[in-house]
Design a protein around this motif. Structure first.
Motif, PDB file in Angstrom:
ATOM      1  N   ASP A 410       0.824  -1.208   0.000  1.00 45.60           N
ATOM      2  CA  ASP A 410       0.000   0.000   0.000  1.00 45.60           C
ATOM      3  C   ASP A 410       0.860   1.260   0.000  1.00 45.60           C
ATOM      4  N   GLY A 411       1.931   1.238   0.797  1.00 43.27           N
ATOM      5  CA  GLY A 411       2.830   2.388   0.822  1.00 43.27           C
ATOM      6  C   GLY A 411       3.482   2.621  -0.524  1.00 43.27           C
ATOM      7  N   LEU A 412       3.853   1.542  -1.205  1.00 40.44           N
ATOM      8  CA  LEU A 412       4.457   1.655  -2.532  1.00 40.44           C
ATOM      9  C   LEU A 412       3.454   2.213  -3.539  1.00 40.44           C
ATOM     10  N   ASP A 413       2.231   1.702  -3.495  1.00 43.06           N
ATOM     11  CA  ASP A 413       1.192   2.208  -4.405  1.00 43.06           C
ATOM     12  C   ASP A 413       0.988   3.713  -4.224  1.00 43.06           C
ATOM     13  N   ILE A 414       0.886   4.133  -2.981  1.00 37.00           N
ATOM     14  CA  ILE A 414       0.628   5.553  -2.677  1.00 37.00           C
ATOM     15  C   ILE A 414       1.792   6.421  -3.137  1.00 37.00           C
ATOM     16  N   LEU A 415       3.011   5.942  -2.911  1.00 39.70           N
ATOM     17  CA  LEU A 415       4.197   6.696  -3.332  1.00 39.70           C
ATOM     18  C   LEU A 415       4.205   6.887  -4.845  1.00 39.70           C
ATOM     19  N   LEU A 416       3.963   5.825  -5.596  1.00 39.87           N
ATOM     20  CA  LEU A 416       4.001   5.924  -7.061  1.00 39.87           C
ATOM     21  C   LEU A 416       2.871   6.807  -7.592  1.00 39.87           C
ATOM     22  N   ARG A 417       1.710   6.762  -6.947  1.00 36.54           N
ATOM     23  CA  ARG A 417       0.621   7.646  -7.373  1.00 36.54           C
ATOM     24  C   ARG A 417       0.984   9.110  -7.136  1.00 36.54           C
ATOM     25  N   ARG A 418       1.657   9.370  -6.035  1.00 38.73           N
ATOM     26  CA  ARG A 418       2.071  10.758  -5.778  1.00 38.73           C
ATOM     27  C   ARG A 418       3.027  11.230  -6.865  1.00 38.73           C
ATOM     28  N   PHE A 419       3.974  10.401  -7.261  1.00 37.30           N
ATOM     29  CA  PHE A 419       4.918  10.830  -8.293  1.00 37.30           C
ATOM     30  C   PHE A 419       4.246  10.946  -9.657  1.00 37.30           C
ATOM     31  N   ASP A 420       3.184  10.207  -9.872  1.00 34.97           N
ATOM     32  CA  ASP A 420       2.408  10.408 -11.095  1.00 34.97           C
ATOM     33  C   ASP A 420       1.886  11.843 -11.174  1.00 34.97           C
ATOM     34  N   SER A 421       1.550  12.404 -10.016  1.00 33.13           N
ATOM     35  CA  SER A 421       1.005  13.765  -9.993  1.00 33.13           C
ATOM     36  C   SER A 421       2.062  14.823 -10.271  1.00 33.13           C
ATOM     37  N   TYR A 422       3.345  14.440 -10.251  1.00 32.12           N
ATOM     38  CA  TYR A 422       4.435  15.383 -10.520  1.00 32.12           C
ATOM     39  C   TYR A 422       4.813  15.422 -12.003  1.00 32.12           C
ATOM     40  N   MET A 423       4.205  14.555 -12.817  1.00 32.33           N
ATOM     41  CA  MET A 423       4.604  14.426 -14.213  1.00 32.33           C
ATOM     42  C   MET A 423       4.092  15.592 -15.064  1.00 32.33           C
ATOM     43  N   GLY A 424       4.906  15.967 -16.032  1.00 33.06           N
ATOM     44  CA  GLY A 424       4.504  16.975 -17.004  1.00 33.06           C
ATOM     45  C   GLY A 424       4.147  16.326 -18.325  1.00 33.06           C
ATOM     46  N   SER A 425       3.812  17.125 -19.289  1.00 30.98           N
ATOM     47  CA  SER A 425       3.453  16.611 -20.615  1.00 30.98           C
ATOM     48  C   SER A 425       4.631  15.936 -21.311  1.00 30.98           C
ATOM     49  N   SER A 426       5.856  16.214 -20.817  1.00 30.64           N
ATOM     50  CA  SER A 426       7.058  15.591 -21.380  1.00 30.64           C
ATOM     51  C   SER A 426       7.148  14.111 -21.042  1.00 30.64           C
ATOM     52  N   GLY A 427       6.343  13.649 -20.077  1.00 31.90           N
ATOM     53  CA  GLY A 427       6.456  12.277 -19.607  1.00 31.90           C
ATOM     54  C   GLY A 427       7.513  12.112 -18.544  1.00 31.90           C
ATOM     55  N   LEU A 428       8.050  13.231 -18.041  1.00 33.69           N
ATOM     56  CA  LEU A 428       9.068  13.246 -16.998  1.00 33.69           C
ATOM     57  C   LEU A 428       8.556  14.009 -15.781  1.00 33.69           C
ATOM     58  N   ILE A 429       9.252  13.849 -14.661  1.00 35.39           N
ATOM     59  CA  ILE A 429       8.899  14.593 -13.455  1.00 35.39           C
ATOM     60  C   ILE A 429       9.270  16.058 -13.677  1.00 35.39           C
ATOM     61  N   GLU A 430       8.277  16.920 -13.645  1.00 35.60           N
ATOM     62  CA  GLU A 430       8.485  18.344 -13.899  1.00 35.60           C
ATOM     63  C   GLU A 430       8.110  19.222 -12.698  1.00 35.60           C
ATOM     64  N   TYR A 431       7.127  18.782 -11.887  1.00 37.45           N
ATOM     65  CA  TYR A 431       6.549  19.687 -10.887  1.00 37.45           C
ATOM     66  C   TYR A 431       6.482  19.064  -9.493  1.00 37.45           C
ATOM     67  N   PRO A 432       7.606  18.560  -8.974  1.00 33.85           N
ATOM     68  CA  PRO A 432       7.590  18.048  -7.604  1.00 33.85           C
ATOM     69  C   PRO A 432       7.684  19.211  -6.608  1.00 33.85           C
ATOM     70  N   PRO A 433       7.460  18.975  -5.340  1.00 36.72           N
ATOM     71  CA  PRO A 433       7.594  20.048  -4.350  1.00 36.72           C
ATOM     72  C   PRO A 433       9.044  20.435  -4.083  1.00 36.72           C
ATOM     73  N   ASP A 434       9.983  19.594  -4.481  1.00 40.43           N
ATOM     74  CA  ASP A 434      11.404  19.916  -4.351  1.00 40.43           C
ATOM     75  C   ASP A 434      12.196  18.899  -5.163  1.00 40.43           C
ATOM     76  N   PHE A 435      13.496  19.156  -5.291  1.00 38.94           N
ATOM     77  CA  PHE A 435      14.384  18.246  -6.007  1.00 38.94           C
ATOM     78  C   PHE A 435      15.485  17.734  -5.073  1.00 38.94           C
ATOM     79  N   MET A 436      15.184  17.627  -3.806  1.00 43.76           N
ATOM     80  CA  MET A 436      16.227  17.196  -2.883  1.00 43.76           C
ATOM     81  C   MET A 436      16.012  15.733  -2.478  1.00 43.76           C
ATOM     82  N   PHE A 437      17.055  15.068  -2.137  1.00 40.37           N
ATOM     83  CA  PHE A 437      18.405  15.495  -1.809  1.00 40.37           C
ATOM     84  C   PHE A 437      19.332  14.919  -2.873  1.00 40.37           C
ATOM     85  N   VAL A 438      20.309  15.688  -3.343  1.00 41.37           N
ATOM     86  CA  VAL A 438      21.290  15.156  -4.291  1.00 41.37           C
ATOM     87  C   VAL A 438      22.573  14.797  -3.548  1.00 41.37           C
TER      88      VAL A 438
END
Length: 700
Positions: A410-438
């Motif tokens: 369930d935790g994995l499902d929820i995590l992946l759904r959240r990252f789906d919401s960060y996707m842009g029209s490019s098919g890549l992550i475009e709009y997350p709340p942050d880009f950390m940590f590198v």
């Protein structure tokens, strides 16, 4: 469990608590708002008790004593994330089996009301619960638990998190009150902490004198100071990891004969004490340190003909040991929480070769899943939440515990759904709340802890791709082929988009992210840079995770590996670099040279592992109790043994041993089925022995 707390009529101001240390107001941190409660109960029996089985939990930190003997502290921590300000999803209890041999049992428990460390979490009300079963010498079982016959009081001497003053009068004990069970405490699936006294020093100060004392410890530990005085004095205590590198301090005033047992873990390799005698006679002060860490039941080892590597391995091993508490800590100095998954993923891989006991890593994985579910899949570090999926997969490969995968689905499902919401029209992550940590570095004035999109997007997308790969494996293991098929289709599309948008054909490198202006989505996201950056970070991950085809990946790694014109990386990110080098068959050419870098770090300090080797800020002082940079101690036995897990649970293994130009090596790997032993000597065939429960598929 039956929960009790201080009488609310006598102590109306010390009932409610705060969810975590960030929410504790300043006025509650001093003698007028701070509270340590003491609870006691004496039991008398007609026959001797031989053994006691005690379950105990408290809303916040406790110390348990039976017949004056220290038994343990807790509760087992729930973990936590920097973003979660509410109570933890679950609360845990400690369990002890105690040999007694007495017809009396006197319980005494000190409980700190307020959270102090970032990993402390509360249910917002003071509470203590104990269930005990006593076994008599003739086998009879007797039961006891906390109830309103227990006595309680506020310990007036505890005036703050790091201050104690016993000159005030002590409160009288009164009966406690029952409180509703809002905790629903669960049994923790890990053993209780091991405790070890590091030193026992006695200092004598004459009447009216003030003296300073220094104590050096052989290594850095996470430890709790204890002071016993036979007279009036003031003690100013300072803990240092190294000389003149202060990590903590406490102030203790004794107005009479007394003892102080701190609730604060200090990261300590060196201590300073200034004792001022305020009595009219000589005062003797006893000073002890009580070190705490997850119990070590089995140990691995690595020895080779290069003594420098042997020393590096030992320092990393000690540092990992002290960071293993009831959760993994990033360090005994910072004592951060489960949000630091990038740290604990590397710790888990180190544990495979050093201690073999993966229960704490499994517990970290499960608790993180609980937090993901409680917080809609959002964690403070976006990259770290994706690394959690790798940790889930790899810990399962070591343990073979399929229920861990099922419980985390369930935790994995929820995590992946959240990252789906960060996707842009490019098919890549475009709009997350942050880009950390590198990484803990600075590029062009930007901290890579929380970089702008232009410096963090490609790394985040690379970690996402590997999270999809790990998720695919997890879903297949638990029979979710429908989810696996969707993941695989997504990976094909994603890899194409990644290479289309992030690969620079002229430089034949991946750049760090798009420099387009866009509306920021989170607090820890700086305004985007207009530049195009080429650092090692995205290129390492693209090569490691198969986003770059092998021929290109080899070319990229060989061009960037020792490229001084590109941003240097810290020991943490070096983990991914070395993994890429090994995956691409380049370890013989570059591996030992990369690992050599740790030798200088350990030569400078062998009491604990330094946090990094590039100061992110001129004034920043690294701690020396940080296991996240210990990948070298995973890479050494892994590369020399060439061990690969073929079947989850380490039931089937293959080996590809290699000395990489050294003369000899001996490796012991402490698996759940017994010790795996590898002996390598130049000019001779490798000697490999495994327990009968393990099948060797091949030795190359």
């Amino acid at each position: 469990m039956n929960w009790i707390w201080l009488d609310d009529k006598r102590y109306p101001d010390f009932q409610l608590n705060y969810s975590n240390e960030n929410s504790v107001p300043e006025e509650r941190r001093n003698e007028f708002g701070y509270c340590v409660a003491e609870f006691s109960k004496g039991y008398r029996f007609p026959k001797k008790i031989k053994r006691a089985f005690v379950k105990i939990s408290a809303d916040n930190c406790f110390h348990l004593f039976i017949n004056g003997r220290f038994i343990g502290m807790g509760p087992v921590l729930p973990g936590g994330d920097f973003l979660c300000k509410r109570p933890a999803p679950k609360h845990y209890m400690n369990e002890y089996e105690i040999d007694v041999d007495s017809d009396k049992l006197d319980f005494s428990v000190d409980v700190r009301l307020l959270p102090f460390k970032v990993c402390d979490y509360s249910r917002n009300h003071g509470g203590l619960a104990i269930e005990a079963e006593f076994e008599t010498e003739d086998g009879e079982k007797l039961i006891a638990s906390t109830d309103e016959s227990w006595l309680g009081r506020r310990k007036t001497g505890h005036t703050g998190f790091t201050s104690f003053d016993s000159t005030a009068d002590e409160d009288e004990f009164v009966f406690t009150k029952s409180v509703n069970d809002i905790w629903n405490a669960e049994k923790a699936p890990v053993p209780m902490l091991h405790f070890e006294y590091l030193c026992n020093k006695n200092f004598r100060v004459e009447a009216g004198e003030e003296k300073e004392f220094a104590v050096e410890i052989d290594k850095i530990y996470g430890a709790y100071p204890i002071f016993v005085s036979d007279g009036k004095c003031r003690i100013d205590f300072e803990s240092d990891e190294l000389k003149n590198q202060k990590t903590g301090e406490e102030s203790i005033v004794f107005g009479r004969l007394g003892e102080y047992f701190s609730f604060v873990m200090h990261s300590i390799g060196y201590a300073k004490l200034r004792i001022k005698n305020t009595d009219d006679k000589p005062v003797n002060v006893e000073f002890k340190l009580l070190a705490a860490y997850y119990p070590v039941e089995k140990e691995g080892s690595f020895r080779c003909s290069d003594e420098g590597f042997n020393k590096v391995y030992d320092v990393c091993k000690h540092t990992l040991k002290i960071c293993r508490q009831t959760i993994h800590l990033d360090s005994t100095k910072h004592q951060e929480l489960l949000a630091c998954t990038g740290d604990y993923y590397i710790d888990a891989l180190m544990t495979l070769y050093m201690f073999g006991d993966m229960r704490l890593a499994e517990f970290d994985v499960q608790r993180t899943a609980d937090w993901l579910k409680a917080n809609c899949g959002r964690m403070f570090h976006t990259t770290y939440s994706l690394i959690w999926v790798q940790m889930l997969r790899d810990v399962y490969m070591i343990t073979g515990n399929k229920s861990l995968l099922e419980n985390c689905e369930d935790g994995l499902d929820i995590l992946l759904r959240r990252f789906d919401s960060y996707m842009g029209s490019s098919g890549l992550i475009e709009y997350p709340p942050d880009f950390m940590f590198v990484d803990w570095t600075v590029v062009d004035g930007y901290s890579m802890h929380h970089p702008p999109k232009a410096l963090g997007q490609t790394v985040l997308n690379a970690f996402y791709y590997e999270a999809l790969n790990a998720a695919d494996y997890v879903y297949l293991q638990i029979g979710r082929s429908d989810k696996s098929e969707k993941i695989r289709a997504r990976m094909i599309e994603f890899k194409a988009a990644f290479n289309r948008d992030f690969f620079d054909a002229d430089k034949k490198l991946y750049f760090d992210g798009k420099s387009d202006p866009y509306l920021k989505n989170g607090t820890y996201e700086p305004t985007n840079s207009t530049k195009k950056y080429f650092t090692k970070y995205p290129n390492i991950l693209a090569c490691l995770y198969g986003l770059a085809d092998k021929e290109l990946a080899v070319d990229i790694i060989e061009r960037i590996i020792f490229n001084d014109e590109m941003q240097d990386i810290q020991p943490y990110f070096m983990h991914y670099m070395i993994c890429a080098v090994r995956k691409l068959g380049l370890f013989g050419k570059y591996g030992l040279k990369l690992l050599d870098r740790w030798k200088k770090v350990v030569e400078e300090c062998d009491k604990g592992l330094a946090e990094g080797w590039i100061a992110p800020e001129p004034s920043y002082s690294f701690d020396h109790s940080h296991a996240w940079g210990g990948t070298v101690s995973y890479q050494l036995p892994s590369a020399f043994s060439g061990m690969k897990i073929i079947e989850p649970g380490m039931k089937k293994l293959s080996f590809e041993p290699d000395l990489w130009g050294l003369d000899s090596a001996e490796i012991v790997i402490p698996s759940a089925n017994g010790e795996i032993k590898i002996r390598l000597e130049k000019g001779r065939n490798a000697e490999i022995t495994v327990p009968k429960e393990i099948e060797i598929i091949s030795i190359k």
